[in-house]
Design a protein around this motif. Structure first.
Motif, mmCIF file in Angstrom:
data_model
loop_
_atom_site.group_PDB
_atom_site.id
_atom_site.type_symbol
_atom_site.label_atom_id
_atom_site.label_comp_id
_atom_site.label_asym_id
_atom_site.label_seq_id
_atom_site.Cartn_x
_atom_site.Cartn_y
_atom_site.Cartn_z
ATOM 1 N N UNK A 28 -2.708 -0.137 -83.692
ATOM 2 C CA UNK A 28 -1.699 0.203 -82.685
ATOM 3 C C UNK A 28 -0.497 0.870 -83.348
ATOM 4 N N UNK A 29 -0.080 0.311 -84.504
ATOM 5 C CA UNK A 29 1.073 0.906 -85.196
ATOM 6 C C UNK A 29 0.750 2.338 -85.610
ATOM 7 N N UNK A 30 -0.476 2.546 -86.137
ATOM 8 C CA UNK A 30 -0.862 3.901 -86.518
ATOM 9 C C UNK A 30 -0.774 4.844 -85.329
ATOM 10 N N UNK A 31 -1.304 4.373 -84.187
ATOM 11 C CA UNK A 31 -1.267 5.212 -82.990
ATOM 12 C C UNK A 31 0.173 5.501 -82.594
ATOM 13 N N UNK A 32 1.034 4.484 -82.726
ATOM 14 C CA UNK A 32 2.425 4.669 -82.316
ATOM 15 C C UNK A 32 3.161 5.610 -83.248
ATOM 16 N N UNK A 33 2.677 5.742 -84.485
ATOM 17 C CA UNK A 33 3.323 6.658 -85.420
ATOM 18 C C UNK A 33 2.906 8.103 -85.182
ATOM 19 N N UNK A 34 1.771 8.274 -84.478
ATOM 20 C CA UNK A 34 1.232 9.628 -84.343
ATOM 21 C C UNK A 34 2.175 10.613 -83.639
ATOM 22 N N UNK A 35 2.905 10.205 -82.556
ATOM 23 C CA UNK A 35 3.821 11.187 -81.954
ATOM 24 C C UNK A 35 4.823 11.728 -82.969
ATOM 25 N N UNK A 81 -3.141 -0.040 -95.232
ATOM 26 C CA UNK A 81 -2.847 1.018 -96.201
ATOM 27 C C UNK A 81 -2.579 2.335 -95.491
ATOM 28 N N UNK A 82 -3.295 2.561 -94.374
ATOM 29 C CA UNK A 82 -3.064 3.793 -93.604
ATOM 30 C C UNK A 82 -1.626 3.811 -93.099
ATOM 31 N N UNK A 83 -1.179 2.648 -92.563
ATOM 32 C CA UNK A 83 0.190 2.589 -92.040
ATOM 33 C C UNK A 83 1.191 2.843 -93.162
ATOM 34 N N UNK A 84 0.963 2.208 -94.324
ATOM 35 C CA UNK A 84 1.878 2.420 -95.448
ATOM 36 C C UNK A 84 1.937 3.892 -95.831
ATOM 37 N N UNK A 183 12.875 13.510 -84.861
ATOM 38 C CA UNK A 183 12.830 13.491 -83.409
ATOM 39 C C UNK A 183 12.981 12.082 -82.852
ATOM 40 N N UNK A 184 14.109 11.825 -82.211
ATOM 41 C CA UNK A 184 14.315 10.514 -81.604
ATOM 42 C C UNK A 184 13.330 10.302 -80.457
ATOM 43 N N UNK A 185 13.043 11.353 -79.703
ATOM 44 C CA UNK A 185 12.109 11.221 -78.578
ATOM 45 C C UNK A 185 10.733 10.781 -79.055
ATOM 46 N N UNK A 186 10.224 11.451 -80.088
ATOM 47 C CA UNK A 186 8.879 11.114 -80.562
ATOM 48 C C UNK A 186 8.827 9.687 -81.098
ATOM 49 N N UNK A 187 9.888 9.286 -81.774
ATOM 50 C CA UNK A 187 9.903 7.924 -82.315
ATOM 51 C C UNK A 187 9.959 6.905 -81.187
ATOM 52 N N UNK A 188 10.801 7.214 -80.164
ATOM 53 C CA UNK A 188 10.926 6.276 -79.050
ATOM 54 C C UNK A 188 9.608 6.141 -78.298
ATOM 55 N N UNK A 189 8.857 7.243 -78.205
ATOM 56 C CA UNK A 189 7.547 7.178 -77.559
ATOM 57 C C UNK A 189 6.668 6.148 -78.277
ATOM 58 N N UNK A 190 6.661 6.225 -79.613
ATOM 59 C CA UNK A 190 5.902 5.249 -80.394
ATOM 60 C C UNK A 190 6.445 3.843 -80.209
ATOM 61 N N UNK A 191 7.784 3.722 -80.161
ATOM 62 C CA UNK A 191 8.393 2.403 -80.021
ATOM 63 C C UNK A 191 8.001 1.774 -78.692
ATOM 64 N N UNK A 192 7.948 2.603 -77.639
ATOM 65 C CA UNK A 192 7.561 2.080 -76.323
ATOM 66 C C UNK A 192 6.123 1.557 -76.383
ATOM 67 N N UNK A 193 5.241 2.284 -77.077
ATOM 68 C CA UNK A 193 3.862 1.803 -77.229
ATOM 69 C C UNK A 193 3.858 0.429 -77.899
ATOM 70 N N UNK A 196 5.265 -2.251 -75.436
ATOM 71 C CA UNK A 196 4.378 -2.529 -74.304
ATOM 72 C C UNK A 196 3.139 -3.293 -74.757
ATOM 73 N N UNK A 197 2.640 -3.002 -75.949
ATOM 74 C CA UNK A 197 1.459 -3.727 -76.415
ATOM 75 C C UNK A 197 1.832 -5.062 -77.047
ATOM 76 N N UNK A 198 3.127 -5.363 -77.098
ATOM 77 C CA UNK A 198 3.546 -6.663 -77.611
ATOM 78 C C UNK A 198 3.495 -6.767 -79.119
ATOM 79 N N UNK A 199 3.345 -5.648 -79.824
ATOM 80 C CA UNK A 199 3.294 -5.715 -81.286
ATOM 81 C C UNK A 199 4.663 -6.084 -81.849
ATOM 82 N N UNK A 200 5.715 -5.505 -81.269
ATOM 83 C CA UNK A 200 7.049 -5.902 -81.713
ATOM 84 C C UNK A 200 7.837 -6.359 -80.497
#
Lengths: 318, 240
Positions: A28-35, A81-84, A183-193, A196-200
């Motif tokens: 999920x974190x990897x996906x959230x970093x993609x934007x 390791x991918x996330x790192x 990009x604050x927008x792209x980061x916020x998109x990931x943060x919302x993911x 919403x998924x309850x990771x953080x």
């Protein structure tokens, strides 16, 4: 087990297990970093893509080779390791050579993570440990930001020297900086993911950003007397500039290196906010998020010890 | 094995002050930015260590037990002052780069540690060889750390540019030094790495059933130390 044929499983807690695994969370974190990564590649072009691939691939490879050599269970499938690697790539300027990112990944995975015992044992965020390693080693290349073919100062450097910045372009991200932080927008998109998924949850990033905003609101005046107390534009510019958004949502919230107690998370967030503000306003360089986070990472065991909740029935009046 | 050679072997390998005893960490971490500094610091310490071990061993029956620490410090400090003046007079460049760490040899744990645990309880000749062994062990440790840090951190070996440096402005490709290794964090990384490496080598040797190769016997140069075998002097108190 002797009692294995018994219908009743006798085992110690936990008795109820969640389906969530480390791998799920890391995916999920990897996906959230993609934007943020995608925007970085769009913004900085091919060098950014090469850097991201280089850091991610070498992080995974280092983990694989180390675990093979040490005859340990290979854990590259858990995506940590991918996330790192991805986080380190997002923290690199696109103009740095690719081998620098690869070297950082090797340091982060090998020294910061594996030598301390692997996932769950690292003393600080491996990506940030690696970034600070590179920042100290190659200060020149790590702080040169080329955007649109010109090397220019980041908005934070402009702010520090008393200039003004365009907050709108900082929100969108059309500014010089590291690959993933602009990009604050792209980061916020990931943060919302992530939320919403309850990771953080909001506790760490919320207290971090709030403390930082208050700190900058008060002390910005002392760094630059032209700025009034709680100047909204100045605070917004500081919140949108540099790595604070990426740091607050993706790196300060790393499970391993943040407190597990609720009060501890609030103390940790406030500490991060104060340190980041101190480094940015009164430190030698314009940015201080990385150092603030790794210093706070090191203090986490102490914070946890102080904020241990009392068991029901204990404590009270003596 | 002959007592004197045993002392040297002990200082160099078995109880190497840098990698095994972990003593004298302050100069170890601070001055090893280059191999030259490591050699200079190691040899200065060796000289002080040998001389102070000798004098303290001579005085071991004279110094009252209750004031031994001040007495040791006075002895060590005198020798450090001599060494400091000699360095300042004859190798001013090394003196400048070692700086405050020369006077700080006075409080180096290795010197006080050997005075306390060995020289104050053992005869003169053995104490001298203990000083030589420990001093050389320290020198080897410091030089090894300095060498690794210098190569990675600036691409040089003993001040000689081994790896040609890259020059971005001139478009010349080459080695880009990893500056962190000649800064403070690099000292910790290299010390830890080398300690792990020597533990690995020692463990492997032990696993294969081989003892780490010991210096065997006494060469011609050692003829003079025939007198210091266990018969004449008791060799005890090594592990204190």
């Amino acid at each position: 087990m002797v009692l294995s044929e018994n219908k009743f499983m006798m085992s110690s807690s936990p008795h109820i297990r969640s389906k969530t695994t480390s791998a799920n969370i890391m995916q999920i974190v990897t996906a959230a970093l993609l934007p943020a990564a995608a925007f970085g590649v769009y913004n900085f072009g091919l060098p950014a893509l090469i850097m991201l691939i280089s850091t991610t691939a070498s992080a995974v490879l280092t983990e694989l080779i180390y675990q093979k050599l040490m005859h340990k269970k290979v854990t590259i499938n858990d995506f940590s390791a991918v996330v790192t690697g991805l986080l380190l790539g997002l923290n690199m300027p696109s103009s740095a050579p690719w081998w620098m990112g690869a070297l950082g990944s090797v340091f982060g995975i090998l020294v910061v993570k594996q030598l301390f015992g692997g996932l769950g044992q690292n003393i600080m965020n491996p990506a940030l440990g690696a970034r600070c390693f590179l920042l100290i080693s190659f200060t020149g290349q790590m702080t040169t930001f080329i955007y649109d073919g010109v090397s220019g100062p980041t908005p934070l450097a402009v702010l520090k020297s008393g200039g003004t910045v365009d907050t709108m372009s900082m929100l969108i991200g059309k500014i010089p900086g590291t690959i993933g932080e602009t990009s604050v927008f792209a980061i916020m998109l990931g943060a919302v993911i992530l939320i919403l998924t309850g990771v953080i949850d909001l506790r760490i990033p919320g207290t971090y950003l709030a403390t930082f905003a208050v700190f900058v609101g008060i002390f910005g005046h002392f760094q630059n007397p032209d700025i009034g107390f709680f100047d909204p534009q100045y605070i917004t510019a500081h919140l949108c500039g540099g790595g604070i958004m990426l740091g607050a949502w993706f790196m300060a919230t790393d499970y391993v290196t943040s407190p597990i107690t609720k009060r501890g998370q609030i103390v940790y967030g406030m500490l991060l906010g104060i340190l980041t503000g101190l480094f940015r306003l009164f430190g030698g360089s314009a940015e201080g998020v990385s150092y603030a986070i790794i210093i706070s990472n090191l203090l986490v065991p102490l914070i946890e010890r102080v904020t241990l909740p009392k068991p029901f029935g204990k404590g009270g009046e003596k | 094995m002959n007592g004197c050679m045993e002392r040297i072997y002990n200082g160099l390998i078995k109880e190497n002050p840098t990698f095994v005893l972990m003593l004298g960490m302050c100069p170890t971490l601070a001055v090893t930015t280059s191999a030259t500094n490591g050699v200079g610091m190691g040899l200065s310490t060796t000289v002080v260590l040998v001389l102070s071990n000798m004098l303290i061993s001579m005085l071991r029956k004279v110094i009252p037990d209750s004031v031994r620490m001040p007495a040791f410090i006075v002895v060590v400090a005198s020798f450090v002052t001599i060494v400091q003046f000699l360095l300042q007079g004859f190798v001013p460049s090394l003196y400048a780069s070692l700086g405050i760490y020369i006077p700080l040899i006075v409080v180096n744990c290795i010197i006080l540690g050997r005075a306390e645990s060995y020289a104050s309880k053992n005869p003169v000749l053995l104490s001298i060889f203990d000083g030589i062994g420990m001093g050389l062990g320290f020198t080897v440790g410091l030089t090894a750390i300095g060498l690794v840090r210098e190569i990675i951190g600036s691409g040089k070996v003993f001040g000689f540019q081994l790896l040609p440096l890259a020059d971005v402005a001139a478009g010349k490709s080459g080695y880009v030094p990893v500056t962190i290794f000649i800064l403070a964090p690099g000292a910790f990384l290299v010390l830890a790495g080398l300690t792990a490496l020597q533990n690995k080598v020692k463990n492997n040797a032990a696993k294969k059933g081989k003892k780490v190769r010991e210096a065997s016997g006494c060469g011609e140069g050692c003829a003079s130390c025939g007198g210091c075998s266990g018969k004449v002097f008791p060799t005890g108190n090594e592990e204190e």
